[in-house]
Design a protein around this motif. Sequence first.
Motif: not given
Length: 203
Positions: A53-79
């Motif tokens: 939720e904190n990561v998504l808060q920091m992404l508010r108003g942002r656009r473009g491509s996103l990369v998760d470095i060391g994405s683990g089980d993919g939770r951040i990428v999927i969210a």
Amino acid sequence: EDASPRKSAWGLLVAGGLGASLLALHAVVTPFVMPALRRVCLPFVPATSAQIENVLQMLRGRRGSLVDIGSGDGRIVIAAAKRGFKAVGYELNPWLVWYSRYSAWRDGVHQNTKFYISDLWKVSFSHYTNVVIFGVPQMMPQLEKKLEEELQHNARVIACRFPFPCWIPDHITGEGIDTVWAYDLKTSKRETECLKMTSGTEF
């Protein structure tokens, strides 16, 4: 007279079964153990709901491509994909990558996500405008240098659990292990001398 051939057959079956079990165990365990043998270990620790939720808060108003470095089980990428981002994850553990792909398909965002089996130090992140990293202290100085060299001035880097040593964050949210730091490269300032001192670190 038939006892010896039967014993031999059973012995071969037992040996074959044991060998197959050990091979399967090796295939499953190795991807989780090998990162720990690297000089800088990036262990798999699932992101908490608060961290996501904190990561998504920091992404508010942002656009473009996103990369998760060391994405683990993919939770951040999927969210992030559910929020409209074209999201990519890089992960060294193939089992986690396969699970991430399945999770993205299950959640209906597989068309907006990609997961790659790759070492983060061998990947260029130059074409991403949003970068998320759940790092460890030992890797942050070198990663800071790498990202500063590769990313465009309009990129935002979001660090979770541990901040970068020299960059000054533009935004901070969360507490304890759920703390998230956001760095806008066009405004974030760094202490040049600090970066010079840490740039010689080898990984």
